[in-house]
Motif scaffolding. Structure first.
Motif, mmCIF file in Angstrom:
data_model
loop_
_atom_site.group_PDB
_atom_site.id
_atom_site.type_symbol
_atom_site.label_atom_id
_atom_site.label_comp_id
_atom_site.label_asym_id
_atom_site.label_seq_id
_atom_site.Cartn_x
_atom_site.Cartn_y
_atom_site.Cartn_z
ATOM 1 N N UNK A 101 75.542 35.745 3.612
ATOM 2 C CA UNK A 101 76.018 36.098 2.258
ATOM 3 C C UNK A 101 77.517 36.373 2.625
ATOM 4 N N UNK A 102 77.834 37.606 2.045
ATOM 5 C CA UNK A 102 79.082 38.113 1.877
ATOM 6 C C UNK A 102 79.422 39.162 3.059
ATOM 7 N N UNK A 103 78.505 39.226 3.957
ATOM 8 C CA UNK A 103 78.703 40.377 5.165
ATOM 9 C C UNK A 103 80.038 40.279 5.692
ATOM 10 N N UNK A 104 80.330 38.905 6.251
ATOM 11 C CA UNK A 104 81.763 39.010 7.097
ATOM 12 C C UNK A 104 82.940 39.533 6.202
ATOM 13 N N UNK A 105 82.839 39.352 4.995
ATOM 14 C CA UNK A 105 83.850 40.014 4.296
ATOM 15 C C UNK A 105 83.704 41.593 3.994
ATOM 16 N N UNK A 106 82.444 41.764 3.715
ATOM 17 C CA UNK A 106 82.134 43.229 3.636
ATOM 18 C C UNK A 106 82.456 44.200 4.497
ATOM 19 N N UNK A 107 82.159 43.677 6.009
ATOM 20 C CA UNK A 107 82.413 44.603 6.904
ATOM 21 C C UNK A 107 83.728 44.988 7.075
ATOM 22 N N UNK A 108 84.963 44.153 6.635
ATOM 23 C CA UNK A 108 86.140 44.627 6.787
ATOM 24 C C UNK A 108 86.723 45.541 5.822
ATOM 25 N N UNK A 109 85.788 45.922 4.794
ATOM 26 C CA UNK A 109 86.074 46.959 3.783
ATOM 27 C C UNK A 109 85.430 48.395 4.105
#
Length: 573
Positions: free
Chosen positions: A309-317
């Motif tokens: 899902x959006x995990x790759x973007x989420x981990x950056x935040x």
């Protein structure tokens, strides 16, 4: 008849890679795991949008395609040496460096892959042996591993071929500069600037670290070199070369998030300044690039839809959000702030973020039952809400966010100063931690392959490895210096300044209606944009994130400087 003989004489070498490729279909059967199930996959599907068999087939096809390219290039290199098509200078210098560094790479291996306690390389290795797509590090990384094993069916192929890739690209860059300086009849010393890359404190890690960022940096250097060769030597690029550059551009755009800033503008620059095509041709080629980009990007979309899902973007935040929540002067009273906080809480408890930051996020994922600790299990709606909320909170607290990311950047270069950020104060909950089952299984797979375990425990080899590590650590310490005199960081800042100067010079030239070298200014601006994006989005402190910027910026600077010196020399004549 003479034409036929000439054709055979010039192209008989092609039989060798063709035979090698055919043979690979047979010997790979003994090396890879062919159970054709996702038992090795640690990520849990959040839906069944694509079948397991489709994932295997896609991974195998990509791996075999990369292997065919490697095999073709290796045999082309071998016969280039035999037929003396490669200059003696390139062969002696880079052949010698390859042998020396390859020896060092093999001596440091497999410990360089295993790390102190484990590393994501081990997961990539485990997945590559079974053609399981490792979406978290992009499918191309695992396919590259598999391709190396298809070239030579041994685990030792990985460090040897990585070393060959690096020196193959450096030799190519050296040859371009050699041909250009021969053409203008001056500055023949310039080609030796390529060797500066070898004395960089980052170089040994570039050739021994099997991480995605290292392979990406190597491919980006090749991409830049092919474009700059066309412009600098003013050679009309063949259709074959344009297609190769287009495919590399599409791979770069897919392989890493910032790659779209390299791939699309770089290919466009080659068409306009290198090939000097009219706009109609440029548009047609760019449309073809978009089609290739879409096709190569599909596997990544599958991974996003089925697992992450959006995990790759989420981990950056995660880390900057934790710092914002710990800031006593944060702005969390804006309209809609409670909804944003609730969206974050739905994925990971705020208390866990505040106390343990990034590691708390991973631990929380593990506590939900996910062995792949990068997988949060957030639904499509929860992931979208998390990302939207994160951006909103960051926009209302930009100061803390920027300071947080600058500290991650400084930490990457081992700089001993940090910007002040408030930490969590108070009693902490028990840290749950997580298991490293993925690393352990990958390590067992690696050490279980022929000859690897005995090599890893070879006493003579390990003494040599200790000596290499001790020497390289001392060398790196010299570059790290103390406080302000961290030469690694100062070197990066010098490259930033150089890119700014090149970009500004070419912007001024635009106003003077001098467009000849505008491409160099564009490349510098792209590199600066990628650097800024990397610093603002990097989730953890890894210096390898900056390898692409460092080596490509240096290359652009050298090519631009020699181009300007060459122009002055021509004017004087």
């Amino acid at each position: 008849m003479d034409k036929k003989k000439t054709f055979i004489k010039n192209n008989y070498w092609m039989l060798f890679p063709i035979i090698h490729i055919i043979a690979s279909f047979f010997y790979e059967r003994a090396f890879f795991n062919w159970d054709m199930n996702l038992g090795a996959m640690f990520a849990v599907p959040i839906n069944e949008s694509v079948s397991n068999a489709s994932e295997f087939v896609i991974t195998y096809i990509f791996s075999k395609a990369i292997a065919c390219v490697f095999i073709w290039l290796i045999w082309k290199l071998i016969f280039g040496i035999i037929k003396k098509q490669i200059s003696a200078k390139v062969l002696v210098i880079f052949g010698t460096l390859f042998v020396l560094y390859c020896l060092a790479c093999v001596i440091k291996w497999p410990q360089s892959m295993i790390g102190d306690g484990g590393s994501d390389h081990l997961i990539t290795y485990l997945y590559a042996k079974s053609f399981v797509p490792y979406y978290w590090h992009a499918i191309f990384t695992g396919c590259l591993y598999s391709a190396c094993f298809m070239v030579v069916p041994t685990a030792f192929a990985l460090p040897v071929l990585q070393c060959l890739m690096v020196f193959g690209v450096l030799g190519y860059i050296f040859d371009i500069l050699d041909r250009y300086t021969e053409k203008i009849g001056k500055f023949k010393w310039a080609k030796y600037l390529t060797l500066v890359a070898v004395i960089s404190p980052l170089f040994l890690d570039l050739i021994t670290n099997s991480w995605r960022c290292c392979y990406y940096a190597i491919l980006t250097m090749l991409f830049f070199a092919m474009i700059l060769e066309t412009v600098l030597l003013e050679d009309k690029a063949s259709i074959r070369k344009i297609i190769i550059v287009m495919i590399i551009a599409a791979i770069l755009a897919v392989w890493r998030s910032e790659g779209i800033l390299y791939g699309a503008p770089g290919f466009f620059a080659m068409l306009v300044w290198g090939c000097r095509y009219k706009w109609k041709k440029v548009v047609l080629w760019m449309l073809l690039f978009c089609s290739v980009f879409y096709l190569l990007g599909r596997p990544g979309k599958i991974g996003q839809e089925k697992y992450y899902g959006k995990d790759y973007l989420m981990v950056c935040f995660v880390s900057p959000l934790a710092n914002i929540f710990n800031d006593s002067n944060n702005n969390l009273s804006y309209e809609g702030a409670n909804d944003d906080i609730a969206a974050i809480e739905a994925v990971v408890p705020i208390s866990v973020l505040r106390q343990y930051k990034y590691m708390g996020y991973l631990s929380n994922n593990y506590s939900k039952g996910y062995v792949d600790i990068d997988q949060s299990g957030a639904t499509k709606e929860e992931g979208a809400a998390f990302v939207k909320a994160s951006i909103s909170i960051i926009l209302h607290n930009p100061g803390t966010y920027v300071k947080s990311q600058i500290n991650v950047w400084l930490d990457s270069f081992d700089y001993d100063k940090r910007l002040y950020i408030e930490e969590y104060i108070g009693e902490k909950d028990e840290y749950k931690g997580f298991s490293l089952a993925m690393w352990n299984d990958g390590k067992a797979e690696l050490l279980g392959d022929a000859g690897v375990n005995s090599w890893a425990n070879n006493a003579t080899k390990n003494r040599a490895m200790y000596f290499i590590d001790k020497c390289s650590d001392k060398y790196i310490k010299i570059w790290e210096g103390k406080s302000f005199f961290n030469f690694k960081l100062l070197g990066l800042l010098a490259l930033v300044l150089m890119d700014c100067v090149i970009a500004l010079a070419e912007i001024i030239n635009i106003f003077k209606k001098r467009y000849r070298d505008m491409m160099f200014g564009g490349m510098s601006l792209v590199l600066l944009a990628v650097l800024a994006a990397t610093i603002l989005m990097m989730p953890t402190p890894f210096v390898a994130y900056f390898y692409t910027f460092v080596y490509c910026s240096f290359m652009v600077g050298v090519f631009y400087g020699i181009r300007k010196l060459g122009e002055k020399a021509t004017v004087k004549k």
